[in-house]
Scaffold this motif. Structure first.
Motif, PDB file in Angstrom:
ATOM      1  N   THR A  70       0.823  -1.205   0.000  1.00 47.03           N
ATOM      2  CA  THR A  70       0.000   0.000   0.000  1.00 47.03           C
ATOM      3  C   THR A  70       0.857   1.255   0.000  1.00 47.03           C
ATOM      4  O   THR A  70       0.366   2.345  -0.285  1.00 47.03           O
ATOM      5  CB  THR A  70      -0.913   0.012   1.228  1.00 47.03           C
ATOM      6  N   LYS A 549      -3.716   5.371  -3.603  1.00 45.29           N
ATOM      7  CA  LYS A 549      -3.624   3.910  -3.488  1.00 45.29           C
ATOM      8  C   LYS A 549      -4.987   3.310  -3.137  1.00 45.29           C
ATOM      9  O   LYS A 549      -5.092   2.403  -2.315  1.00 45.29           O
ATOM     10  CB  LYS A 549      -2.559   3.520  -2.476  1.00 45.29           C
ATOM     11  N   GLU A 550      -6.021   3.870  -3.778  1.00 41.03           N
ATOM     12  CA  GLU A 550      -7.353   3.299  -3.602  1.00 41.03           C
ATOM     13  C   GLU A 550      -7.423   1.867  -4.129  1.00 41.03           C
ATOM     14  O   GLU A 550      -8.236   1.071  -3.675  1.00 41.03           O
ATOM     15  CB  GLU A 550      -8.395   4.156  -4.317  1.00 41.03           C
ATOM     16  N   VAL A 574      -3.379  -2.816   5.632  1.00 38.17           N
ATOM     17  CA  VAL A 574      -4.505  -1.896   5.446  1.00 38.17           C
ATOM     18  C   VAL A 574      -4.729  -1.041   6.689  1.00 38.17           C
ATOM     19  O   VAL A 574      -4.901   0.187   6.576  1.00 38.17           O
ATOM     20  CB  VAL A 574      -5.775  -2.665   5.042  1.00 38.17           C
ATOM     21  N   PHE A 578      -4.170   2.882   5.905  1.00 43.12           N
ATOM     22  CA  PHE A 578      -5.432   3.606   5.715  1.00 43.12           C
ATOM     23  C   PHE A 578      -6.209   3.817   7.006  1.00 43.12           C
ATOM     24  O   PHE A 578      -7.262   4.461   6.995  1.00 43.12           O
ATOM     25  CB  PHE A 578      -6.323   2.852   4.722  1.00 43.12           C
ATOM     26  N   THR A 585     -12.691  -4.542   7.341  1.00 45.12           N
ATOM     27  CA  THR A 585     -12.162  -5.013   6.065  1.00 45.12           C
ATOM     28  C   THR A 585     -12.771  -6.378   5.770  1.00 45.12           C
ATOM     29  O   THR A 585     -12.724  -7.282   6.601  1.00 45.12           O
ATOM     30  CB  THR A 585     -10.631  -5.128   6.103  1.00 45.12           C
ATOM     31  N   ALA A 685     -12.863  -1.224   3.514  1.00 45.88           N
ATOM     32  CA  ALA A 685     -11.828  -1.816   2.661  1.00 45.88           C
ATOM     33  C   ALA A 685     -12.230  -3.235   2.311  1.00 45.88           C
ATOM     34  O   ALA A 685     -12.914  -3.918   3.077  1.00 45.88           O
ATOM     35  CB  ALA A 685     -10.477  -1.801   3.372  1.00 45.88           C
ATOM     36  N   ARG A 712     -13.465   2.633   0.372  1.00 46.34           N
ATOM     37  CA  ARG A 712     -12.267   3.489   0.343  1.00 46.34           C
ATOM     38  C   ARG A 712     -11.069   2.824  -0.311  1.00 46.34           C
ATOM     39  O   ARG A 712     -10.286   3.493  -0.984  1.00 46.34           O
ATOM     40  CB  ARG A 712     -11.899   3.898   1.774  1.00 46.34           C
ATOM     41  N   HIS A 713     -10.901   1.528  -0.095  1.00 46.63           N
ATOM     42  CA  HIS A 713      -9.691   0.858  -0.583  1.00 46.63           C
ATOM     43  C   HIS A 713     -10.001  -0.561  -1.034  1.00 46.63           C
ATOM     44  O   HIS A 713     -10.753  -1.284  -0.392  1.00 46.63           O
ATOM     45  CB  HIS A 713      -8.629   0.809   0.525  1.00 46.63           C
ATOM     46  N   SER A 715      -7.828  -4.019  -2.285  1.00 49.80           N
ATOM     47  CA  SER A 715      -6.615  -4.782  -2.571  1.00 49.80           C
ATOM     48  C   SER A 715      -7.029  -6.052  -3.310  1.00 49.80           C
ATOM     49  O   SER A 715      -7.982  -6.725  -2.911  1.00 49.80           O
ATOM     50  CB  SER A 715      -5.873  -5.171  -1.287  1.00 49.80           C
TER      51      SER A 715
END
Length: 752
Positions: A70, A549-550, A574, A578, A585, A685, A712-713, A715
């Protein structure tokens, strides 16, 4: 996501089997290195397996042995393009309601034969020898299905692609269960069933399920017809055959009409697992032949005569005129369906026609006031609702603001309005007042909403249903039946997400039938995540810039590495990068089985995040779980404690007690979910795991649903190489056979 997937040249994507626990590697962080952050590609990024060099997003970068993806520098938000995919075909054949109603009446007349046929049956047959082999095999198969595994060989699935890596358990769709009995089976009934199961070598633990499925007299019925064991979730025909041989001895044979009827019903339920509400006769007879039924057509006719299924002859061209005496009959499509789904579709079509036809043509003052108070995209929706009983609304996450604004405007105008969502999280994300928002289940049960009027209908002028893509045919029928004449119904959803877990494709069928206004939102989802997901919806993995890095891509070589890196992303990377706690998550993976399925991931995540002995049936206080109170419904929650009453959970802030005998069937660990379980909810996330053995499970709707769960994010633990852009561009939803479009065309006039 660029045209190349970051991964080593040694990455093979081979499955590590269907293990339940994931091995935690002791090496570097799951998000190590600066190569590939935000880059999902269709080909290897050129990383050497020994040196760790990679070329994410067109730049070579040394893969560090520690650090955080990240925080990486290369490839943030780069998603390569694949060609735009084909639009999903939505055409369905159609037929006339009068003919369908006549068929239903004819089937009910046929049921008068049931009592006569049962009276002619011989007395119970003496028990034979025990079932050879391990009875535990049967129990294991049953538990595998109840825990979300594949129910049986996928009889009605689309043809698989060319041979490749072994696939994990498919996207789980719970097998439809018989309607719950009015009361818990008596202890005497369960004990009698237990004795029959013992005589046949089947696991005694199946006794409560058999008693619930077969009702009073279950033991006698099971001894007379051992293939009734197929009514229990997870039992396959070969296992029921072994049970029957043990009970019937030499009198057991593949040509036994009892076997033919039972296998016919089992195949229809397997079709429901795949989402069909009915099967075409040729498909059903072909499946019966593959199941070693000597005379498939006779087996179907026997099931129809016993009232265990219904048959429909739907004209292929419902708009064609009736043939003259000297003309050939219109070509028809012969469909066979279980009664519960056939009647649900009939009821749904009737209810929708009632809503459309019972609406006064001139909108009243409150509706005009609501339309005048709305603005932007909500104004167009409000105007459509003012003049129509049924309106469809489509759009992504940001488009939810439009039905929310309609809800507020309608209530301000004095109208009785309510919005129902698929999940409690969906309700949380909808603004409109606590008393005006709840889940579909809460509305139907009376736990939320305005209650019922003197006629038993919901006391509503307007019902807005969000996440409408998740409505199955039975849930939709119950909702529509509960609405009073003159009420308005708005179905709002994202047509690109996965269809319902249960049978039917209600929202897609309604969109295809074009029997009411359809309002498409022009409000796009914002940011890099919104841009990425929007591209997937039209079949393209578009390049996106993700300066914050969204979107981060973590390349892996195999399933073991995928599990290890997923755990480190959730537990360390994460939260550190973040500020998103592990509990906010979600991990999404294609199936429950496999070396990187939900079982393996949840075992590894529990070990890292909430280790414990699992003293409450495998659970400890603080464990994240998903509770499935009914097939197709999952509610996230947390374990609180356990006592003699059962397992105590906190689900969406409400206390829930699951009886101990239901824990194994209805509660699972919930750090890692499948896309179907995650549909309707969003998290701060999301970590989407794509191990090499997931290739055959991927499709455009699956990828769209999984990637759009992040607020928001996102991966992506990426090990499928070119399969990801190929799935997005080419693999559309598997077709489902339903009758709803035909029924709608014959009852509801086409919209202007």
């Amino acid at each position: 996501m660029s045209g190349a997937a970051a991964g080593g040249d040694a990455a093979s994507g081979e499955s590590a089997g269907d293990g339940r626990a994931g091995r935690r590697a002791e090496s570097a962080d799951a998000a190590d290195g600066d190569a590939g952050a935000g880059s999902v590609s269709g080909a290897t990024a050129g990383r050497d397996a020994a040196s760790g060099e990679s070329a994410g997003d067109g730049r070579a970068g040394r893969r560090a042995e520690s650090g955080d993806g990240t925080d990486g520098e290369a490839g943030a938000g780069s998603v390569s393009g694949a060609a735009a995919g084909r639009d999903a075909a939505s055409g369905e054949s159609a037929g006339e309601q009068s003919e369908a109603a006549a068929e239903l009446a004819a089937q009910r007349v046929e049921r008068e034969r049931i009592a006569r046929r049962k009276a002619e049956k011989s007395a119970p047959i003496e028990s034979g020898t025990k079932l050879s082999g391990k009875a535990a095999d049967l129990l294991a198969a049953v538990r595998a299905v109840e825990s979300g595994g594949k129910p049986a060989t996928t009889v009605f699935a689309a043809p698989e692609p060319s041979p490749g890596p072994a696939a994990p358990a498919p996207e789980p769709v719970r097998r439809p269960q018989p309607a719950p009995a009015a009361a818990v089976p008596a202890t005497e009934t369960i004990e009698a069933v237990r004795r029959v199961l013992t005589d046949g070598g089947a696991p005694e633990s199946l006794a409560p399920q058999v008693a619930a499925a077969l009702g009073e007299g279950a033991a006698t019925l099971l001894r007379e017809d051992p293939w009734q064991l197929l009514r229990v979730s997870g039992v396959r025909p070969d296992q029921a055959d072994g049970f029957a041989r043990a009970l019937l001895g030499a009198e057991c044979g593949p040509d036994d009409e009892r076997r033919g009827r039972a296998v016919t019903g089992w195949l229809l339920e397997q079709a429901a697992v795949a989402g069909h509400t009915a099967l075409e006769m040729p498909a059903l007879t072909a499946a019966l032949a593959r199941s070693a039924v000597p005379d498939p057509e006779a087996a179907v006719q026997d099931a129809l005569a016993e009232g265990e299924a219904l048959v429909f002859r739907d004209p292929l061209d419902p708009g064609a005129p009736e043939p003259e005496d000297d003309e050939e009959e219109r070509p028809v499509r012969v469909l066979v369906a279980l009664e519960r789904y056939a009647l649900a579709e009939e009821s749904l079509a009737d209810g929708l026609a009632r809503l459309v036809n019972s609406l006064a043509k001139d909108p009243s003052d409150p509706w005009e006031a609501a339309a005048a108070a709305a603005a932007g995209g909500a104004a167009e929706l409000a105007r459509a609702v003012a003049g129509h009983g049924l309106v469809l609304h489509t759009g992504g996450e940001a488009a939810r603001a439009e039905p929310a604004a309609l809800l507020v405007a309608a209530r301000a105008a004095g109208l009785r309005a309510f919005a129902a969502t698929h999940t409690p999280d969906g309700s949380r994300r909808l603004v409109g007042g606590e008393e005006a928002v709840g889940t579909v289940a809460e509305l139907l049960s009376g736990a939320a909403g305005p209650g019922r009027d003197t006629d038993g209908a919901l006391a509503l002028d307007l019902l807005i249903v969000l996440d409408a893509s998740q409505l199955d045919v039975e849930g939709a029928a119950m909702l529509v039946e509960a609405l009073p004449d003159g009420a308005r119904l708005v179905l709002s959803g994202d047509p690109a997400v996965l269809w319902s877990a249960g049978p039917g494709r209600v929202f897609a069928d309604l969109l295809a039938a074009r029997v009411c206004p359809q309002i498409a939102s022009r409000t796009p989802d914002p940011g890099p995540l919104g841009e990425l997901v929007s591209g997937i919806g039209v079949g393209e993995l578009a390049q996106v810039e993700a300066p914050g890095k969204e979107v981060v891509i973590v390349p892996v070589r195999d399933a073991g590495e995928a599990v290890h890196r997923t755990v480190q992303l959730v537990a360390d990377s994460v939260p550190r990068a973040f500020g998103v706690p592990a509990g906010q998550t979600v991990v999404i993976t294609p199936g429950h089985g496999g070396a990187a399925g939900t079982r393996a991931l949840n075992a590894a995540l529990k070990e890292r995040l909430n280790p414990g002995p699992g003293r409450f049936g495998g659970f400890d206080p603080g464990d994240l779980i998903v509770h499935s109170p009914a097939p197709g419904r999952t509610v996230p929650g947390e374990v609180v404690t356990a006592d003699a009453d059962g397992l105590h959970l906190s689900c969406a802030g409400a206390p829930v007690v699951v009886p101990r005998e239901r824990v194994e069937q209805s509660v699972r660990h919930g750090w890692a979910l499948t896309a179907h379980q995650a549909a309707g909810s969003r998290w701060a996330a999301a970590v989407v795991v794509l191990p090499g053995d997931a290739v055959q499970s991927l499709s455009r709707p699956w990828v769209y649903t999984a990637f759009s769960r992040a607020e928001r994010h996102l991966s992506v633990v990426h090990g499928v190489e070119q399969a990801l852009p190929k799935a997005v561009a080419e693999i559309l939803p598997k077709p489902r056979t339903t009758r709803l479009p035909l029924l709608l065309k014959t009852q509801v006039p086409a919209a202007d």
